[in-house]
Design a protein around this motif. Structure first.
Motif, mmCIF file in Angstrom:
data_model
loop_
_atom_site.group_PDB
_atom_site.id
_atom_site.type_symbol
_atom_site.label_atom_id
_atom_site.label_comp_id
_atom_site.label_asym_id
_atom_site.label_seq_id
_atom_site.Cartn_x
_atom_site.Cartn_y
_atom_site.Cartn_z
ATOM 1 N N THR A 153 -71.813 -63.381 27.986
ATOM 2 C CA THR A 153 -72.199 -62.880 26.663
ATOM 3 C C THR A 153 -73.233 -61.794 26.851
ATOM 4 O OG1 THR A 153 -73.087 -63.494 24.507
ATOM 5 C CG2 THR A 153 -74.012 -64.628 26.415
ATOM 6 N N GLN A 154 -73.359 -60.960 25.829
ATOM 7 C CA GLN A 154 -74.283 -59.819 25.884
ATOM 8 C C GLN A 154 -75.473 -60.101 24.969
ATOM 9 O OE1 GLN A 154 -74.217 -57.191 27.823
ATOM 10 N NE2 GLN A 154 -76.108 -56.332 26.970
ATOM 11 N N ILE A 155 -76.691 -60.010 25.485
ATOM 12 C CA ILE A 155 -77.917 -60.212 24.722
ATOM 13 C C ILE A 155 -78.723 -58.930 24.798
ATOM 14 C CG2 ILE A 155 -80.038 -61.559 24.531
ATOM 15 C CD1 ILE A 155 -78.579 -63.868 25.871
ATOM 16 N N GLU A 156 -78.976 -58.348 23.649
ATOM 17 C CA GLU A 156 -79.743 -57.112 23.592
ATOM 18 C C GLU A 156 -81.235 -57.412 23.720
ATOM 19 O OE1 GLU A 156 -78.510 -54.213 23.624
ATOM 20 O OE2 GLU A 156 -76.409 -54.807 23.382
ATOM 21 N N PRO A 157 -82.016 -56.455 24.155
ATOM 22 C CA PRO A 157 -83.474 -56.668 24.247
ATOM 23 C C PRO A 157 -84.072 -56.965 22.864
ATOM 24 C CG PRO A 157 -82.834 -54.749 25.527
ATOM 25 C CD PRO A 157 -81.618 -55.147 24.745
ATOM 26 N N GLY A 158 -84.927 -58.010 22.795
ATOM 27 C CA GLY A 158 -85.594 -58.366 21.547
ATOM 28 C C GLY A 158 -84.840 -59.353 20.685
ATOM 29 N N GLU A 159 -83.648 -59.756 21.078
ATOM 30 C CA GLU A 159 -82.886 -60.680 20.251
ATOM 31 C C GLU A 159 -83.353 -62.135 20.405
ATOM 32 O OE1 GLU A 159 -78.614 -58.291 20.054
ATOM 33 O OE2 GLU A 159 -78.761 -60.242 21.066
ATOM 34 N N LEU A 160 -83.767 -62.495 21.593
ATOM 35 C CA LEU A 160 -84.164 -63.888 21.817
ATOM 36 C C LEU A 160 -85.646 -64.142 21.506
ATOM 37 C CD1 LEU A 160 -82.243 -64.759 25.108
ATOM 38 C CD2 LEU A 160 -81.644 -65.332 22.750
#
Length: 282
Positions: A153-160
């Protein structure tokens, strides 16, 4: 709640207490009367309590005689057990020394004979190994076979998680708590300082009042002393004045008495001359 009267089918009895427990199998399970000791809470049945005249010969009852026999039997058995235990603990006598011309020798009495020697036979042996057998390749690590398919899966910076955003509430709470604690400590220090100032002011006022009270007491004592001294001086003055008055009165009475005597003398002389007596005869 109404009271219920209880009744029992059998009259209560006192159970005997067995004081002696013999561990021997021959006496195990024997619960005859001669090995039983009766123990009650009534001191009238206690053999240690003397009843009646202490100077007369004691009367031994059947129960006391039976208890004494049981105690004596238990004492003898205990002595015999201790004697047997002492004999078992004594070391066994050793082999007597050999007679002249003979020696003692250890023999083997086992079923199979075994040669007893001081040290067994020993021999050295050697062997040569090839060098290639010493350098074995390292085995690869065990990797289990995959049983499921891989996913991604792809997680963009700042999402978590954003540290600056998430730490702001916690930081606000910490800062507010620190400021509140500092303010409370400052208020406590100010209150303590105010109490100390009020205490110092009260001490100064109390000391001033005590000094004023002492001064007033000194003045009152001084005035009392002055009054006492003035009263004494007045008494002395009154006494001196009384003496002067008494002296003046005495002088006045003396003068009056002299005048009266002079007049009486003159009258007497005049009367005598008138009666025909001369002054020389008088």
């Amino acid at each position: 709640m109404p009271l219920v009267k209880e009744s029992f089918a059998k009259r209560p009895i006192t159970l005997p207490v067995k004081r002696y427990h013999n561990r021997n199998n021959n006496y195990r399970g024997a619960q005859n009367d001669e090995n039983m000791l009766v123990c009650t809470n009534n001191i009238m049945f206690d053999s240690r309590v003397v009843r009646g005249n202490t100077y007369a010969s004691p009367v031994i009852t059947a129960d006391q005689r039976r208890n004494r026999e049981v105690y004596e039997r238990m004492r003898r058995e205990r002595i015999s057990r201790n004697e047997e235990q002492r004999k078992r603990m004594l070391p066994r006598p050793g082999t007597p020394p050999p007679v002249d011309g003979r020696t003692h020798m250890d023999i083997q009495t086992d079923t199979y004979l075994e040669e007893l020697i001081a040290s067994p036979d020993e021999s050295d042996m050697n062997t040569q190994t090839d060098g290639e057998w010493d350098c074995k390749p390292l085995l690869p690590l065990y990797m289990p076979a995959k049983m499921v398919a891989d996913k991604s899966t792809q997680i963009e910076p700042g999402e978590l998680f954003d540290f600056d955003t998430e730490v702001a509430p916690i930081l606000d709470v910490l800062v507010e708590k620190s400021i509140e604690t500092a303010v409370m400590e400052l208020e406590q220090e100010e209150e303590i300082a105010s109490l100390r100032r009020r205490q110092d002011l009260f001490e100064m006022k109390r000391n001033a009042e005590l000094a004023e009270v002492q001064r007033l007491e000194q003045e009152a004592n001084k005035q009392i002393n002055d009054d006492c001294q003035s009263g004494e001086s007045k008494e002395l003055n009154n006494e001196s004045k009384g003496d002067e008055v008494q002296q003046s009165e005495e002088t006045f009475t003396d003068k009056i008495a002299k005048d009266i005597l002079e007049e009486a003398k003159e009258d007497a002389l005049t009367n005598l001359e008138a009666s025909g007596y001369s002054s020389d005869q008088a």
